[in-house]
Design a protein around this motif. Sequence first.
Motif, PDB file in Angstrom:
ATOM      1  N   PRO A   1      34.887  30.573  37.628  1.00 29.57           N
ATOM      2  CA  PRO A   1      35.429  31.039  36.348  1.00 29.57           C
ATOM      3  C   PRO A   1      34.338  31.252  35.302  1.00 29.57           C
ATOM      4  CG  PRO A   1      36.012  28.734  36.757  1.00 29.57           C
ATOM      5  CD  PRO A   1      35.412  29.251  38.011  1.00 29.57           C
TER       6      PRO A   1
ATOM      7  N   SER B   1      38.142  33.866  47.704  1.00 33.23           N
ATOM      8  CA  SER B   1      38.909  35.057  48.052  1.00 33.23           C
ATOM      9  C   SER B   1      38.335  35.708  49.302  1.00 33.23           C
ATOM     10  CB  SER B   1      38.882  36.071  46.898  1.00 33.23           C
ATOM     11  OG  SER B   1      39.483  35.546  45.736  1.00 33.23           O
TER      12      SER B   1
ATOM     13  N   LEU C   1      40.795  27.746  37.946  1.00 34.16           N
ATOM     14  CA  LEU C   1      41.635  28.461  37.002  1.00 34.16           C
ATOM     15  C   LEU C   1      40.801  29.485  36.240  1.00 34.16           C
ATOM     16  CD1 LEU C   1      43.670  25.445  35.557  1.00 34.16           C
ATOM     17  CD2 LEU C   1      44.315  26.981  37.428  1.00 34.16           C
TER      18      LEU C   1
ATOM     19  N   THR D   1      41.005  23.871  43.315  1.00 33.74           N
ATOM     20  CA  THR D   1      41.681  24.964  42.624  1.00 33.74           C
ATOM     21  C   THR D   1      40.882  25.362  41.390  1.00 33.74           C
ATOM     22  OG1 THR D   1      43.850  24.195  43.370  1.00 33.74           O
ATOM     23  CG2 THR D   1      43.802  25.690  41.475  1.00 33.74           C
TER      24      THR D   1
ATOM     25  N   ASN E   1      37.932  42.039  35.546  1.00 34.17           N
ATOM     26  CA  ASN E   1      38.314  40.647  35.748  1.00 34.17           C
ATOM     27  C   ASN E   1      38.907  40.452  37.138  1.00 34.17           C
ATOM     28  OD1 ASN E   1      37.519  39.817  33.187  1.00 34.17           O
ATOM     29  ND2 ASN E   1      39.524  40.217  32.280  1.00 34.17           N
ATOM     30  N   VAL E   2      38.523  39.349  37.776  1.00 33.82           N
ATOM     31  CA  VAL E   2      39.108  38.950  39.059  1.00 33.82           C
ATOM     32  C   VAL E   2      39.468  37.474  38.962  1.00 33.82           C
ATOM     33  CG1 VAL E   2      37.828  40.669  40.393  1.00 33.82           C
ATOM     34  CG2 VAL E   2      36.842  38.400  40.053  1.00 33.82           C
ATOM     35  N   ASN E   3      40.437  37.059  39.742  1.00 36.66           N
ATOM     36  CA  ASN E   3      40.844  35.661  39.714  1.00 36.66           C
ATOM     37  C   ASN E   3      39.731  34.768  40.249  1.00 36.66           C
ATOM     38  OD1 ASN E   3      43.415  36.203  38.687  1.00 36.66           O
ATOM     39  ND2 ASN E   3      44.274  36.527  40.734  1.00 36.66           N
TER      40      ASN E   3
ATOM     41  N   THR F   1      39.343  33.411  35.153  1.00 38.32           N
ATOM     42  CA  THR F   1      38.853  34.633  35.786  1.00 38.32           C
ATOM     43  C   THR F   1      37.329  34.692  35.764  1.00 38.32           C
ATOM     44  OG1 THR F   1      38.962  35.872  33.700  1.00 38.32           O
ATOM     45  CG2 THR F   1      40.913  35.941  35.132  1.00 38.32           C
TER      46      THR F   1
END
Length: 232
Positions: free
Chosen positions: A99, A77, A30, A28, A71-73, A32
């Motif tokens: 990130p 994706s 965190l 995972t 900004n993108v997470n 952006t």
Amino acid sequence: MKILNKNIFFIILIIGYLSACTAPPEKTYLGTASLRIVNAVPERYNLTFFINDTSKTPIALNFSDSLAYQNVNAGTSLIYTKASGNTVNRSDLTFLFLPKENYTVFIAGKISKDSLSYISFKDSLNNPTQGKAKVRFINTSYNSSSLDALFSNRTTDSVYNYGNIGFRAGSNYLEFRPGSYYIKIKQTGGKTVLVNKTAIDIKAGKIYTLWAKGLIKGTTNFNLDVGILNDN
């Protein structure tokens, strides 16, 4: 009793094997990342770019159009592209956004040839040496196997400082003093200058991406040329 022990041992082996085959949980991420999107497809399509079914192009991009960083997470994706409202065949793939990284993604290739591709780079936005600018060169020209580029402010220079840059490849950033520059492009190993673009002004403290776009011997709107992106 020996048979029972053998059965227990066999069951333990099976459990151990299944545990080893179980895929580890996906990491995972965190925060952006920053993303800039460029349409490098030398065809008359309006392109929209999607991440996890969300459009990242509020305005469809024509050839050579680009968007500012957004900004993108962070994390893995699904990305894909639509051309004039229709999903491009085989344009979907997974992409890992780390990130705090800055990315430029060129949508490239030729949709009519069923060969759309993505050319992605991490952008180094660290400040150049004081009093200088940083410049890199990227090749998005679909029908060029490899290009050389001479970027200079002296007409006597003949050594191409960006050499053997293949399609979908790019150079490292090089530093230059501010001023007015020109760029000449030829095919690697060739003698014919395909592009001679002048009056490229660079400023101290700035970072630039020069990108070969269009096609060698392309039509008027899609002939080989150089685009300039301001990275900071």
